[in-house]
Design an enzyme around this catalytic site. Structure first.
Site, short mmCIF file in Angstrom:
data_model
loop_
_atom_site.label_atom_id
_atom_site.label_comp_id
_atom_site.label_asym_id
_atom_site.label_seq_id
_atom_site.Cartn_x
_atom_site.Cartn_y
_atom_site.Cartn_z
N ASP A 44 0.83 -1.20 0.00
CA ASP A 44 0.00 0.00 0.00
C ASP A 44 0.87 1.26 0.00
OD1 ASP A 44 0.91 -0.14 2.59
OD2 ASP A 44 -1.07 -0.17 3.53
N SER A 45 2.18 1.04 0.01
CA SER A 45 3.13 2.14 -0.21
C SER A 45 2.90 2.79 -1.57
CB SER A 45 4.58 1.63 -0.12
OG SER A 45 4.76 0.47 -0.91
N ASP A 83 -0.91 -6.12 -0.27
CA ASP A 83 -1.31 -5.51 1.00
C ASP A 83 -2.82 -5.34 1.06
OD1 ASP A 83 0.85 -5.17 2.65
OD2 ASP A 83 1.36 -3.18 1.89
N LYS A 113 -1.26 -9.52 2.74
CA LYS A 113 -0.52 -9.09 3.94
C LYS A 113 -1.36 -8.09 4.72
CE LYS A 113 3.03 -6.14 3.78
NZ LYS A 113 2.58 -5.08 4.74
N GLU A 115 -1.43 -5.76 8.62
CA GLU A 115 -0.63 -5.27 9.72
C GLU A 115 -1.30 -5.55 11.07
OE1 GLU A 115 0.95 -1.40 7.11
OE2 GLU A 115 0.03 -1.09 9.08
N GLU A 182 9.30 -4.58 10.37
CA GLU A 182 9.73 -3.27 9.88
C GLU A 182 10.23 -2.38 11.01
OE1 GLU A 182 8.12 0.49 7.15
OE2 GLU A 182 6.88 -1.30 7.40
#
Length: 284
Positions: A44-45, A83, A113, A115, A182
């Protein structure tokens, strides 16, 4: 050779480092795939490096599906992880499974993925039970940037370190097959890697992880300004691109480009007849 969950898990057992890079489009994914990278993360960067947002929070499911599908079309062997964007899984277990399914069905991802630690373990468990592979993400989690107070290294105190270790074990137990760590101290990341059976993929977490991931724009110096400590510039592609753009502008304005070698030809007789007809038409 096609990379799969089985081959990635086997790499941890063999202590063969897993290589992962971000990609968001067909062309870049194809180059990475041909280079032999094990996995590609459609992060999602993309909100920041492709769409110009200030953070990742504005990225939508439609954004992720669109870019994941493009990346998948460019890969033959790399394992594609997508993401899950902000609020696509935090709201409920149902939403998590539904949106993970969309990334698989419409985006053709190989895994998703998400978080978070213990709080998202019910979602991880449900997604895995729906036959969708899951990668966890601990440490600095960009979707929680407001709650964390900024881009700050996580796990430096004893209490924080213990929480990360327990979170990694909980994520493994919930069924995730890998975890991204991270901005975690290198020694802590190595300890976590030794404490669980699934691979860890580090970004700013030292060489003790089972693999590494980088945002390709960072490793190719395609952005000026802030550079995270953990980023190594493998090639100054950004400077090369700007030089090429400037040369293109200069040569176009000077009529150097396009040259004769870039132009298509036609018979002079045809051109002469066409010119004659045009002249006759003007006289009439």
């Amino acid at each position: 050779m096609k990379n799969t969950i089985i081959t990635i898990l086997e790499q941890k057992k063999k202590k063969d480092k897993i290589t992962m890079l971000t990609a968001y489009d067909y062309s870049m994914a194809k180059l990475m795939d041909e280079a032999g990278v094990n996995a590609i993360l459609v992060g999602d960067s993309l909100g920041m490096v492709m769409l110009g947002y200030e953070d990742t929070l504005s990225v939508t499911m439609e954004d992720m599906i669109h870019h994941t599908a493009a990346v998948e079309r460019g890969t033959a062997n790399a394992f594609v992880v997508a993401d899950m964007p902000f609020m696509s899984y935090q709201t409920s277990v149902y939403d998590a499974v539904y949106n993970a399914g969309r990334l698989m069905k419409e985006g053709h991802a190989n895994a998703v993925k998400l978080e978070g630690g213990a709080s998202v373990c019910p979602q991880i468990k449900a997604i895995v039970e729906a036959s969708i592979p899951v990668v966890g993400h601990l440490g600095l989690t960009p979707q929680s940037i407001n709650a964390l107070g900024g881009f700050i290294v996580q796990g430096k105190s004893e209490e924080e370190a213990e929480k990360l270790i327990e979170a990694a074990k909980a994520i493994e137990e919930a069924g995730a097959f890998a975890i991204v760590l991270e901005c975690v101290p290198a020694k802590l990341a190595a300890l976590i890697s030794e404490s669980i059976h699934i691979p860890t993929i580090g970004i700013g977490a030292g060489a003790g992880c089972d693999g590494q991931v980088l945002v390709y724009q960072d490793m190719l110096a395609m952005f000026s300004g802030f550079k995270p400590k953990f980023v190594k510039c493998f090639a100054d592609v950004g400077r090369m691109m700007k030089d090429a753009f400037k040369q293109y502008i200069e040569e176009t304005k000077a009529s150097i480009f396009p040259g004769e070698e870039h132009a298509y030809k036609m018979d002079d007789d045809v051109l002469e007849k066409l010119s004659r007809r045009m002249k006759e038409g003007e006289e009439a």
